[in-house]
Design a protein around this motif. Structure first.
Motif, PDB file in Angstrom:
ATOM      1  N   MET A  39      14.433  29.774  -3.478  1.00 27.43           N
ATOM      2  CA  MET A  39      15.145  30.581  -4.458  1.00 27.43           C
ATOM      3  C   MET A  39      16.590  29.846  -4.666  1.00 27.43           C
ATOM      4  O   MET A  39      17.210  29.659  -5.769  1.00 27.43           O
ATOM      5  CB  MET A  39      15.631  32.103  -3.772  1.00 27.43           C
ATOM      6  CG  MET A  39      14.606  33.052  -3.782  1.00 27.43           C
ATOM      7  SD  MET A  39      14.406  33.687  -5.617  1.00 27.43           S
ATOM      8  CE  MET A  39      16.042  34.240  -5.849  1.00 27.43           C
ATOM      9  N   LEU A  80       8.215  35.521  -6.260  1.00 20.05           N
ATOM     10  CA  LEU A  80       8.138  34.920  -4.988  1.00 20.05           C
ATOM     11  C   LEU A  80       7.577  36.002  -3.982  1.00 20.05           C
ATOM     12  O   LEU A  80       6.361  35.657  -3.113  1.00 20.05           O
ATOM     13  CB  LEU A  80       9.320  34.240  -4.533  1.00 20.05           C
ATOM     14  CG  LEU A  80       9.822  32.896  -5.208  1.00 20.05           C
ATOM     15  CD1 LEU A  80      11.108  32.482  -4.590  1.00 20.05           C
ATOM     16  CD2 LEU A  80       8.457  31.855  -4.960  1.00 20.05           C
ATOM     17  N   THR A  81       7.959  37.435  -4.113  1.00 19.20           N
ATOM     18  CA  THR A  81       7.360  38.147  -2.902  1.00 19.20           C
ATOM     19  C   THR A  81       6.038  38.392  -3.176  1.00 19.20           C
ATOM     20  O   THR A  81       5.021  38.544  -2.329  1.00 19.20           O
ATOM     21  CB  THR A  81       8.244  39.497  -3.171  1.00 19.20           C
ATOM     22  OG1 THR A  81       9.761  39.344  -3.085  1.00 19.20           O
ATOM     23  CG2 THR A  81       7.989  40.658  -2.507  1.00 19.20           C
ATOM     24  N   TRP A  82       5.643  38.397  -4.601  1.00 17.83           N
ATOM     25  CA  TRP A  82       4.231  38.697  -4.649  1.00 17.83           C
ATOM     26  C   TRP A  82       3.452  37.322  -4.415  1.00 17.83           C
ATOM     27  O   TRP A  82       2.239  37.723  -3.836  1.00 17.83           O
ATOM     28  CB  TRP A  82       3.775  38.945  -6.017  1.00 17.83           C
ATOM     29  CG  TRP A  82       2.661  38.936  -6.600  1.00 17.83           C
ATOM     30  CD1 TRP A  82       1.853  40.048  -6.399  1.00 17.83           C
ATOM     31  CD2 TRP A  82       1.837  37.948  -7.424  1.00 17.83           C
ATOM     32  NE1 TRP A  82       0.512  39.703  -6.904  1.00 17.83           N
ATOM     33  CE2 TRP A  82       0.508  38.601  -7.540  1.00 17.83           C
ATOM     34  CE3 TRP A  82       2.062  36.783  -7.905  1.00 17.83           C
ATOM     35  CZ2 TRP A  82      -0.319  37.757  -8.178  1.00 17.83           C
ATOM     36  CZ3 TRP A  82       1.125  36.105  -8.440  1.00 17.83           C
ATOM     37  CH2 TRP A  82      -0.051  36.635  -8.467  1.00 17.83           C
ATOM     38  N   SER A 114      13.699  29.859   6.091  1.00 14.86           N
ATOM     39  CA  SER A 114      13.094  30.622   5.346  1.00 14.86           C
ATOM     40  C   SER A 114      12.623  29.835   3.992  1.00 14.86           C
ATOM     41  O   SER A 114      13.170  29.239   3.350  1.00 14.86           O
ATOM     42  CB  SER A 114      13.700  31.854   4.919  1.00 14.86           C
ATOM     43  OG  SER A 114      13.063  32.629   3.975  1.00 14.86           O
ATOM     44  N   TRP A 126      12.522  36.116  -7.658  1.00 11.52           N
ATOM     45  CA  TRP A 126      12.591  36.853  -6.373  1.00 11.52           C
ATOM     46  C   TRP A 126      11.158  37.602  -6.258  1.00 11.52           C
ATOM     47  O   TRP A 126      10.378  37.743  -5.355  1.00 11.52           O
ATOM     48  CB  TRP A 126      13.837  37.425  -5.802  1.00 11.52           C
ATOM     49  CG  TRP A 126      13.748  38.120  -4.648  1.00 11.52           C
ATOM     50  CD1 TRP A 126      13.312  39.569  -4.263  1.00 11.52           C
ATOM     51  CD2 TRP A 126      13.731  37.457  -3.417  1.00 11.52           C
ATOM     52  NE1 TRP A 126      13.363  39.556  -2.964  1.00 11.52           N
ATOM     53  CE2 TRP A 126      13.778  38.612  -2.325  1.00 11.52           C
ATOM     54  CE3 TRP A 126      14.602  36.431  -2.999  1.00 11.52           C
ATOM     55  CZ2 TRP A 126      13.883  38.161  -1.032  1.00 11.52           C
ATOM     56  CZ3 TRP A 126      14.657  35.850  -1.770  1.00 11.52           C
ATOM     57  CH2 TRP A 126      14.394  36.903  -0.693  1.00 11.52           C
ATOM     58  N   LEU A 127      10.894  38.575  -7.336  1.00 15.43           N
ATOM     59  CA  LEU A 127       9.771  39.666  -7.183  1.00 15.43           C
ATOM     60  C   LEU A 127       8.644  38.420  -7.630  1.00 15.43           C
ATOM     61  O   LEU A 127       7.586  38.885  -6.672  1.00 15.43           O
ATOM     62  CB  LEU A 127       9.812  40.380  -8.553  1.00 15.43           C
ATOM     63  CG  LEU A 127      10.796  41.585  -8.409  1.00 15.43           C
ATOM     64  CD1 LEU A 127      11.002  42.229  -9.832  1.00 15.43           C
ATOM     65  CD2 LEU A 127      10.695  42.541  -7.327  1.00 15.43           C
ATOM     66  N   ARG A 169      10.867  31.049   1.466  1.00 19.79           N
ATOM     67  CA  ARG A 169      11.125  31.823   0.075  1.00 19.79           C
ATOM     68  C   ARG A 169      12.656  31.695  -0.021  1.00 19.79           C
ATOM     69  O   ARG A 169      13.009  31.316  -1.246  1.00 19.79           O
ATOM     70  CB  ARG A 169      11.110  33.302   0.258  1.00 19.79           C
ATOM     71  CG  ARG A 169      11.291  34.062  -0.997  1.00 19.79           C
ATOM     72  CD  ARG A 169      10.705  35.582  -0.891  1.00 19.79           C
ATOM     73  NE  ARG A 169      10.870  36.158   0.363  1.00 19.79           N
ATOM     74  CZ  ARG A 169      10.387  37.479   0.491  1.00 19.79           C
ATOM     75  NH1 ARG A 169       9.732  37.930  -0.436  1.00 19.79           N
ATOM     76  NH2 ARG A 169      10.589  38.221   1.439  1.00 19.79           N
ATOM     77  N   PHE A 214       4.101  35.203  -2.064  1.00 20.36           N
ATOM     78  CA  PHE A 214       4.211  35.183  -0.565  1.00 20.36           C
ATOM     79  C   PHE A 214       3.466  36.127   0.290  1.00 20.36           C
ATOM     80  O   PHE A 214       3.192  36.009   1.221  1.00 20.36           O
ATOM     81  CB  PHE A 214       5.512  35.122   0.019  1.00 20.36           C
ATOM     82  CG  PHE A 214       6.220  33.748   0.034  1.00 20.36           C
ATOM     83  CD1 PHE A 214       6.127  32.878   1.127  1.00 20.36           C
ATOM     84  CD2 PHE A 214       6.874  33.438  -1.184  1.00 20.36           C
ATOM     85  CE1 PHE A 214       6.733  31.736   0.805  1.00 20.36           C
ATOM     86  CE2 PHE A 214       7.368  32.005  -1.231  1.00 20.36           C
ATOM     87  CZ  PHE A 214       7.319  31.235  -0.268  1.00 20.36           C
ATOM     88  N   GLY A 215       2.565  37.115  -0.783  1.00 20.72           N
ATOM     89  CA  GLY A 215       1.818  37.978   0.146  1.00 20.72           C
ATOM     90  C   GLY A 215       0.599  37.446   0.430  1.00 20.72           C
ATOM     91  O   GLY A 215       0.107  37.914   1.768  1.00 20.72           O
ATOM     92  N   ARG A 267       1.914  36.431   3.865  1.00 17.00           N
ATOM     93  CA  ARG A 267       1.863  37.441   4.870  1.00 17.00           C
ATOM     94  C   ARG A 267       0.316  37.766   5.405  1.00 17.00           C
ATOM     95  O   ARG A 267       0.237  38.112   6.601  1.00 17.00           O
ATOM     96  CB  ARG A 267       2.517  38.575   4.419  1.00 17.00           C
ATOM     97  CG  ARG A 267       4.140  38.366   3.986  1.00 17.00           C
ATOM     98  CD  ARG A 267       4.789  39.467   3.769  1.00 17.00           C
ATOM     99  NE  ARG A 267       4.382  40.259   2.318  1.00 17.00           N
ATOM    100  CZ  ARG A 267       4.829  39.904   1.314  1.00 17.00           C
ATOM    101  NH1 ARG A 267       5.882  38.940   1.244  1.00 17.00           N
ATOM    102  NH2 ARG A 267       4.424  40.427   0.157  1.00 17.00           N
TER     103      ARG A 267
END
Length: 443
Positions: free
Chosen positions: A10, A185-187, A4, A182-183, A6, A189-190, A193
């Motif tokens: 991290m 990276l989540t945004w 992964s 983490w937030l 991400r 990596f959108g 996706r």
């Protein structure tokens, strides 16, 4: 290995943040220590000024009042100590608070003005020491060292408490930082996706190209993928046209052969010829269909295994009638294989033709439905396949049997068909003594 991206980012960020916090901790402790020592020095200097204001010179001798303005000097249990020494280091006066202390201190009257240092008493207790040189006392010449002392125990307790607080603060800050990261990276990596969803749509046939609605860093990748898709599409169209031309050129000769077979239908050899011509015609139709359809179009078919096997064994029994091969069927009569009819004929036809050619007299075809699809086996009692040769025979043009005619593409075609259905092929030893071809097909 961590796959992964991400999680890798991290872990890398967490490691760097932890190293930064560990490096920052002694810096903060050192800054606090310096600030605290500065405060203690200022306080002891103020206490020394209190002693100077209370001192008198009477008849050339130092005189101090019985009670000093600062009560801490008057209390025996106080931790603030005061001393006055002459130029030679002789103790002239000590505060009541220092009555039970045994401190061996010799001031150095050297004209430097003041000195801030540390020392230990006979019991090993550490003290901060502020030593102030006085040359003039209430307008009269003097040569005294005014010394104030304070134990370092309270200072060390404050430092220890600060260290614990810093560990808690920095640990909490690290957790908050990692949560925010983490937030983030989540945004971030959108976009990946979204790119993955577009790739799924391309694979499923719902999209021809990837859009350009992606971050600049991904546009080069999407452009390269679009060029690759265009090249693959043009190549597929050339293959389809070539197969269409081939099918068109073979249709007429096959029709003539089929007509001849029907005219000679009374002979056994003519019936064999006719069945093989029909099979060739079916395979031409299948290859043309395979060139024009995508994989998703083929996966929707389900073909009864018993009927296909009956047709293939009927033709092969006539070709190899001298061997008198016995085919064991080990599967439910109603079982269906998740594969298009032409593909199933091609798959089983190649495996059974090899099994008929190499077996001693027995072949077993087994199948069963599984939770995620179907498992199909073709076994024989022939010489088998050595373990070190199993990977080789799956390559196009490779053959272990040189005594019979062939091009060495049968097993490679089997692999190609299984790949188009996301299937798997495993070569094993059969309980019959020969080779076992185990195939797994998703449902």
């Amino acid at each position: 290995m961590i796959r992964s991206l991400r999680v890798r980012l991290m872990l890398g960020a967490a490691t760097l943040a932890a190293l930064f916090m560990l490096a920052l901790l002694p810096v903060l402790q050192g800054a606090f220590r310096s600030a605290l020592e500065g405060v203690i020095e200022q306080r002891l200097a103020a206490d020394a000024a209190t002693l100077i204001s209370a001192a008198r010179i009477e008849s050339g001798r130092l005189s101090m009042p019985e009670r000093l303005p600062d009560e801490e000097f008057n209390l025996l249990e106080s931790k603030l100590l005061g001393f006055i020494y002459d130029r030679d280091g002789t103790l002239l006066w000590r505060s009541p608070s220092s009555g039970d202390e045994r401190i061996d201190y010799r001031p150095r009257y050297d004209g430097e003005g003041y000195d801030f240092t540390r020392l230990h008493d006979e019991r090993g207790v550490e003290f901060f020491v502020y030593d102030l040189e006085v040359d003039l006392l209430r307008g009269q010449a003097a040569a005294y060292s005014i010394v104030t002392m304070q134990p370092a125990s309270e200072y060390q307790a404050m430092l220890d408490g600060l260290g614990r607080q810093l560990w808690l603060w920095l640990g909490g800050a690290l957790l908050v930082l990692l949560g925010l990261l983490w937030l983030g990276l989540t945004w971030g990596f959108g976009s990946l996706r979204a790119l993955s969803r577009e790739l799924d749509e391309v694979e499923g046939g719902n999209r021809d190209h990837l859009s350009r609605e992606h971050p600049r860093e991904l546009l080069r990748l999407t452009d390269s993928l679009n060029r690759l898709l265009d090249g693959e599409r043009r190549q597929r169209e050339r293959y389809r046209d070539s197969l269409g031309d081939l099918a068109h050129s073979l249709k007429t000769p096959l029709a003539v052969l089929q007509g001849v077979g029907e005219a000679l239908a009374e002979r056994e050899q003519a019936r064999v010829l006719q069945s093989q011509v029909e099979r060739m015609s079916q395979q031409v139709d299948y290859q043309l269909q395979r060139a024009s359809l995508r994989k998703s179009g083929l996966v929707r078919h389900r073909e009864p295994l018993a009927q296909t096997l009956e047709t293939l064994c009927g033709a092969l029994d006539k070709v190899y009638r001298d061997k008198r091969v016995r085919v064991w069927r080990d599967f439910p009569a109603e079982l269906c294989v998740p594969m298009e009819r032409g593909a199933l004929f091609e798959l089983l036809g190649n495996l059974l033709e090899n099994a008929y050619r190499l077996c001693l007299g027995q072949i077993r075809v087994g199948a069963r439905a599984t939770a995620d699809g179907c498992e199909l086996l073709v076994e024989d009692d022939g010489p088998g396949i050595p373990v070190d040769q199993r990977a080789r025979i799956l390559q196009r043009g490779e053959r272990l049997d040189s005594q019979h005619p062939g091009q060495g593409i049968g097993t490679a075609v089997v692999v190609d068909i299984l790949d188009s259905y996301d299937g798997e092929l495993q070569l094993e030893d059969s309980e019959l003594g020969g080779a076992c071809f185990r195939m797994k097909l998703p449902g």
